[in-house]
Design an enzyme around this catalytic site. Sequence first.
Site, short mmCIF file in Angstrom:
data_model
loop_
_atom_site.label_atom_id
_atom_site.label_comp_id
_atom_site.label_asym_id
_atom_site.label_seq_id
_atom_site.Cartn_x
_atom_site.Cartn_y
_atom_site.Cartn_z
N GLU A 151 -18.78 15.56 2.72
CA GLU A 151 -19.10 14.66 1.60
C GLU A 151 -20.39 13.88 1.86
O GLU A 151 -20.37 12.83 2.49
CB GLU A 151 -17.94 13.69 1.35
CG GLU A 151 -18.22 12.75 0.19
CD GLU A 151 -17.08 11.79 -0.13
OE1 GLU A 151 -16.08 11.76 0.60
OE2 GLU A 151 -17.20 11.05 -1.11
N ARG A 211 0.85 -1.21 0.00
CA ARG A 211 0.00 0.00 0.00
C ARG A 211 0.88 1.25 0.00
O ARG A 211 0.62 2.22 -0.70
CB ARG A 211 -0.93 0.01 1.23
CG ARG A 211 -2.00 -1.08 1.19
CD ARG A 211 -3.05 -0.87 2.26
NE ARG A 211 -2.59 -1.17 3.61
CZ ARG A 211 -2.68 -2.35 4.21
NH1 ARG A 211 -3.19 -3.38 3.57
NH2 ARG A 211 -2.26 -2.51 5.46
N LYS A 248 -11.64 14.77 5.92
CA LYS A 248 -12.79 14.31 5.13
C LYS A 248 -13.69 13.39 5.95
O LYS A 248 -13.21 12.58 6.75
CB LYS A 248 -12.31 13.54 3.90
CG LYS A 248 -13.46 13.02 3.04
CD LYS A 248 -13.00 12.09 1.94
CE LYS A 248 -13.53 10.69 2.19
NZ LYS A 248 -13.28 9.78 1.07
N LYS A 290 -18.08 18.22 -1.01
CA LYS A 290 -17.71 17.15 -1.95
C LYS A 290 -18.96 16.36 -2.30
O LYS A 290 -19.30 15.37 -1.63
CB LYS A 290 -16.64 16.25 -1.31
CG LYS A 290 -16.24 15.06 -2.17
CD LYS A 290 -14.93 14.46 -1.73
CE LYS A 290 -14.63 13.18 -2.47
NZ LYS A 290 -13.26 12.72 -2.34
P1 13P Z 1 -14.29 8.20 -5.83
O1 13P Z 1 -13.87 9.37 -6.68
O2 13P Z 1 -13.66 6.91 -6.24
O3 13P Z 1 -15.78 8.14 -5.65
O4 13P Z 1 -13.68 8.45 -4.38
C1 13P Z 1 -13.79 9.69 -3.83
C2 13P Z 1 -13.88 9.58 -2.37
O5 13P Z 1 -13.09 10.15 -1.66
C3 13P Z 1 -14.98 8.81 -1.80
O6 13P Z 1 -15.08 9.08 -0.43
#
Ligand code: 13P
Length: 340
Positions: free
Chosen positions: A177, A45, A136, A222
């Site tokens: 998000e 990773r 986030k 987001k």
């Molecule tokens: P994706 O662009 O693959 O949807 O991932 C963005 C992300 O941070 C999801 O939490």
Amino acid sequence: MIDNIQNIAKKLVIDGKGILAADESTATIKKRFDQIDTESNAETRRDYREMLFSTKEAMEKNISGVILYDETIKQKCRDGRSITDLLRETDTLIGIKVDTGVKKLAKFGNETITEGLDGLRERLDEYYSIGASFAKWRAVINITEDTPSDYAISTNSQALARYSALCQESGLVPIVEPEVLMDGENAKHNIDECKLVTSKILQSVFEELSSARVDLDGIILKPNMVIQGKNCDEKATPMEVAKQTLDCLEQNVPTSVAGICFLSGGQTDLQATEHLSIMNSLKKINHTLTFSYGRALQQSALIAWSGKDENIKDAQNAFAHRAHMNGLASIGQWSIELDQ
Ligand code: 13P
């Protein structure tokens, strides 16, 4: 010098740049590595993510910040430097996923609530001391025959608001998000349904952010784009996706929000780039619109890498290309000809 949250938020959405979401949980990155028959362990990773973050051209020109997972923010590169130092070399802002994932919402079938509020203040302080300047938290809303419920929407919005207030108190910009998933079996999940549900969650999120006294000029939203579900036969054109998304954001996002960085959510690389570029070329909205993509920035690089050192250069070229194309999309200047 330590920046204030408003300046950090502005830097995240500066023209021509966007965010690389590289914060896949250990379970999610394992699924990605399964696609390339590569074992997922702390070292592989690290190798994969170090490969991405040391793609100098992409990081300097098109990536404003990277969202990391807890393991990565504390990891060292192969040569012993810290991953955070590697990111600082290209002036990339350091972000951290702080939710602890989705769990079933009790008494609400398969609906989910995002967890991670307990002890969050202390974790934010720790991440700030390591060098994080933004965070986030992802809430997940699923469209089915009988969901989302009003309760799933309000309780997830409230968690996003509590997280955001804690981030701002700790000097971190919260990425907010609320993702309406594209996945699911529901054939009725067309673009109109997505717009309706996206509007509902956005309204609820901004009500809760206001109640929690969150400064909107110090957050990044987001959202998902407004698009039909994967199993819906009525496919919207790229122009429809762009227009409906702009319309939905214009109606539901206060203008004081510092910036909007979309997730890709299972769109193909090209779709995610094209939709963003059309939206920016229409210039119909006051907000800065850019990307915070995970899969749509990484998929081609992941395949090119396939777990092998000898493929690092090809993988970095693939990543630099997608970052460049999305950088162009963030200013409405992408075209399919440039992408080939
Ligand atoms: P994706 O662009 O693959 O949807 O991932 C963005 C992300 O941070 C999801 O939490």
